[in-house]
Design a protein around this motif. Sequence first.
Motif, short mmCIF file in Angstrom:
data_model
loop_
_atom_site.label_atom_id
_atom_site.label_comp_id
_atom_site.label_asym_id
_atom_site.label_seq_id
_atom_site.Cartn_x
_atom_site.Cartn_y
_atom_site.Cartn_z
N UNK A 86 14.20 -1.44 26.79
CA UNK A 86 13.57 -2.34 27.74
C UNK A 86 12.07 -2.09 27.83
N UNK A 87 11.66 -0.85 27.52
CA UNK A 87 10.25 -0.52 27.61
C UNK A 87 9.51 -0.82 26.31
N UNK A 88 10.27 -1.03 25.23
CA UNK A 88 9.63 -1.22 23.92
C UNK A 88 8.76 -2.48 23.85
N UNK A 89 9.25 -3.66 24.32
CA UNK A 89 8.39 -4.85 24.24
C UNK A 89 7.06 -4.66 24.96
N UNK A 90 7.11 -4.01 26.13
CA UNK A 90 5.88 -3.78 26.89
C UNK A 90 4.93 -2.87 26.10
N UNK A 91 5.50 -1.82 25.52
CA UNK A 91 4.69 -0.91 24.71
C UNK A 91 4.07 -1.65 23.52
N UNK A 92 4.88 -2.46 22.83
CA UNK A 92 4.37 -3.16 21.65
C UNK A 92 3.24 -4.13 22.02
N UNK A 93 3.41 -4.80 23.16
CA UNK A 93 2.34 -5.71 23.63
C UNK A 93 1.05 -4.94 23.86
N UNK A 94 1.17 -3.83 24.61
CA UNK A 94 -0.03 -3.03 24.91
C UNK A 94 -0.61 -2.45 23.63
N UNK A 95 0.26 -2.00 22.73
CA UNK A 95 -0.18 -1.37 21.48
C UNK A 95 -0.98 -2.36 20.63
N UNK A 96 -0.48 -3.62 20.59
CA UNK A 96 -1.17 -4.65 19.80
C UNK A 96 -2.57 -4.91 20.35
N UNK A 97 -2.71 -4.70 21.66
CA UNK A 97 -4.04 -4.92 22.28
C UNK A 97 -4.89 -3.66 22.27
N UNK A 98 -4.32 -2.58 21.68
CA UNK A 98 -5.04 -1.30 21.65
C UNK A 98 -5.09 -0.65 23.01
N UNK A 99 -4.10 -0.97 23.88
CA UNK A 99 -4.14 -0.43 25.25
C UNK A 99 -2.83 0.29 25.61
N UNK A 100 -2.27 1.01 24.64
CA UNK A 100 -0.99 1.68 24.90
C UNK A 100 -1.15 2.77 25.96
N UNK A 101 -0.20 2.81 26.89
CA UNK A 101 -0.21 3.87 27.91
C UNK A 101 0.52 5.10 27.36
N UNK A 102 0.38 6.20 28.06
CA UNK A 102 1.06 7.42 27.59
C UNK A 102 2.55 7.36 27.86
N UNK A 103 2.95 6.69 28.92
CA UNK A 103 4.35 6.76 29.34
C UNK A 103 4.87 5.39 29.79
N UNK A 104 6.08 5.05 29.35
CA UNK A 104 6.73 3.80 29.78
C UNK A 104 8.11 4.17 30.32
N UNK A 105 8.42 3.74 31.50
CA UNK A 105 9.75 4.03 32.05
C UNK A 105 10.36 2.76 32.63
#
Length: 244
Positions: free
Chosen positions: A1-20
């Motif tokens: 469930x956290x992967x889509x959010x991570x991928x979105x942020x990652x594509x924008x170069x704004x990945x956070x350290x932690x997704x829960x």
Amino acid sequence: MTLPEFLRDFARGQAKRLYTSREFEFPDIRQTPAPLWELVDLRRYASMSLQFSRGCPYDCDFCNITAMLGHRPRVKTTAQVITELDILHRLGWRGAVFFVDDNFIGNKHFLKTELLPALISWQNKTGHRTPFFTEASINLADDEELMRLMVEAGFNQVFIGIETPEEESLAECNKRQNQERNLVEDVKRIQRTGLEVQAGFIVGFDNDKPTIFERQMEFIQKSALSRPWLVCYRPSPVPSSTSG
Ligand code: SF4
């Protein structure tokens, strides 16, 4: 469930350290795509795995299943399961398939009315009897119809968490579904329907008497379990993983 959010942020170069995910929020496994079995060299495996459900209605205190996956059994659709089996069959797999559920019988009604009848039809359609095995809780022994349908669908083995024949130790670990039952007779009833029973045992509860090893061995001999698995229990803040 956290992967889509991570991928979105990652594509924008704004990945956070932690997704829960939020507490008690679990993925809808009806959205799970079928695995790309084409990527696997099937010849290297003794059995294939397929997950039909997640979660378990019980609350054994040594088990991390319910902490990770919740108490409400969530099931895939029958169509998803059949699709996964069809892919394996199309790729030439003719060996056993392990339903890697935490507790296969968490939703008995769905099994009896939907999945097992569909598996029976699938076995007839393929003309090859694929052997299935899984994990379940001991109350499987209470449901003749469920056991009969499982065997007809191709199940030939089931792993069950017996844990201990000591009533006090069962109470200690909140294994309430095993309490005040004739566990030997339960195992025999399951065996008589045509299911080989494997079982897990635990020693080391505070309530275990010095005779616990003899009691466990006596139970295993009486019930004629084919493959007993023994775990030594040491209470710790991090529960271990087990099923059934
Ligand atoms: S040990 Fe088995 S029955 Fe108990 S909570 Fe875990 S999965 Fe459920």
